[in-house]
Scaffold this motif. Structure first.
Motif, PDB file in Angstrom:
ATOM      1  N   UNK A  88      -3.409  43.551  74.006  1.00 42.95           N
ATOM      2  CA  UNK A  88      -3.705  43.174  75.388  1.00 42.95           C
ATOM      3  C   UNK A  88      -2.415  42.728  76.080  1.00 42.95           C
ATOM      4  N   UNK A  89      -1.945  43.524  77.011  1.00 44.78           N
ATOM      5  CA  UNK A  89      -0.771  43.141  77.786  1.00 44.78           C
ATOM      6  C   UNK A  89      -1.081  43.321  79.258  1.00 44.78           C
ATOM      7  N   UNK A 141      14.467  39.719  76.338  1.00 51.59           N
ATOM      8  CA  UNK A 141      13.459  38.967  77.089  1.00 51.59           C
ATOM      9  C   UNK A 141      12.171  39.779  77.270  1.00 51.59           C
ATOM     10  N   UNK A 142      12.310  41.090  77.459  1.00 52.50           N
ATOM     11  CA  UNK A 142      11.125  41.941  77.559  1.00 52.50           C
ATOM     12  C   UNK A 142      10.367  41.937  76.241  1.00 52.50           C
ATOM     13  N   UNK A 143      11.089  42.034  75.125  1.00 55.62           N
ATOM     14  CA  UNK A 143      10.412  41.995  73.816  1.00 55.62           C
ATOM     15  C   UNK A 143       9.725  40.650  73.593  1.00 55.62           C
ATOM     16  N   UNK A 144      10.360  39.573  73.987  1.00 56.28           N
ATOM     17  CA  UNK A 144       9.736  38.246  73.848  1.00 56.28           C
ATOM     18  C   UNK A 144       8.441  38.177  74.653  1.00 56.28           C
ATOM     19  N   UNK A 145       8.480  38.667  75.889  1.00 54.64           N
ATOM     20  CA  UNK A 145       7.302  38.661  76.735  1.00 54.64           C
ATOM     21  C   UNK A 145       6.212  39.528  76.134  1.00 54.64           C
ATOM     22  N   UNK A 146       6.581  40.700  75.664  1.00 51.43           N
ATOM     23  CA  UNK A 146       5.625  41.599  75.023  1.00 51.43           C
ATOM     24  C   UNK A 146       4.951  40.908  73.835  1.00 51.43           C
ATOM     25  N   UNK A 198       1.034  40.131  73.629  1.00 50.69           N
ATOM     26  CA  UNK A 198       0.288  40.891  72.621  1.00 50.69           C
ATOM     27  C   UNK A 198      -0.458  39.973  71.659  1.00 50.69           C
ATOM     28  N   UNK A 199       0.012  38.751  71.510  1.00 48.34           N
ATOM     29  CA  UNK A 199      -0.636  37.820  70.580  1.00 48.34           C
ATOM     30  C   UNK A 199      -1.478  36.782  71.292  1.00 48.34           C
ATOM     31  N   UNK A 200      -1.524  36.859  72.608  1.00 49.82           N
ATOM     32  CA  UNK A 200      -2.284  35.865  73.384  1.00 49.82           C
ATOM     33  C   UNK A 200      -3.772  36.095  73.262  1.00 49.82           C
TER      34      UNK A 200
END
Length: 75
Positions: free
Chosen positions: A2-3, A64-69, A73-75
């Motif tokens: 879920x993104x 930063x994009x990978x961190x946000x992803x 994705x784990x939220x």
């Protein structure tokens, strides 16, 4: 997974999702600039990729994009 999209930020391919491929695009773009081969990218894509809003696209933006992803994705 879920993104979600935040006003286009980080979504460099405009598919409505923040994904690892968005970060990969940023790294490819950065590598082409750093190697001197250059790459043509629209101002809109550059705006989406510039995660720290410093006017430059760097490996830090990809990170930063990978961190946000990962967060989304784990939220």
């Amino acid at each position: 997974s879920r993104v979600i999209m935040f006003d286009g930020i980080a979504d460099t391919d405009y598919n409505g999702k923040i994904e690892a491929s968005d970060a990969a695009f940023v790294l490819e773009y950065y590598a082409s600039i750093a190697s001197g081969s250059g790459s043509e990218v629209s101002p809109e894509v550059l705006r989406c990729a510039d995660m720290d809003f410093d006017g430059k696209i760097t490996a830090s933006d990809a990170s930063k994009i990978l961190e946000l992803y990962a967060e989304l994705a784990t939220a």
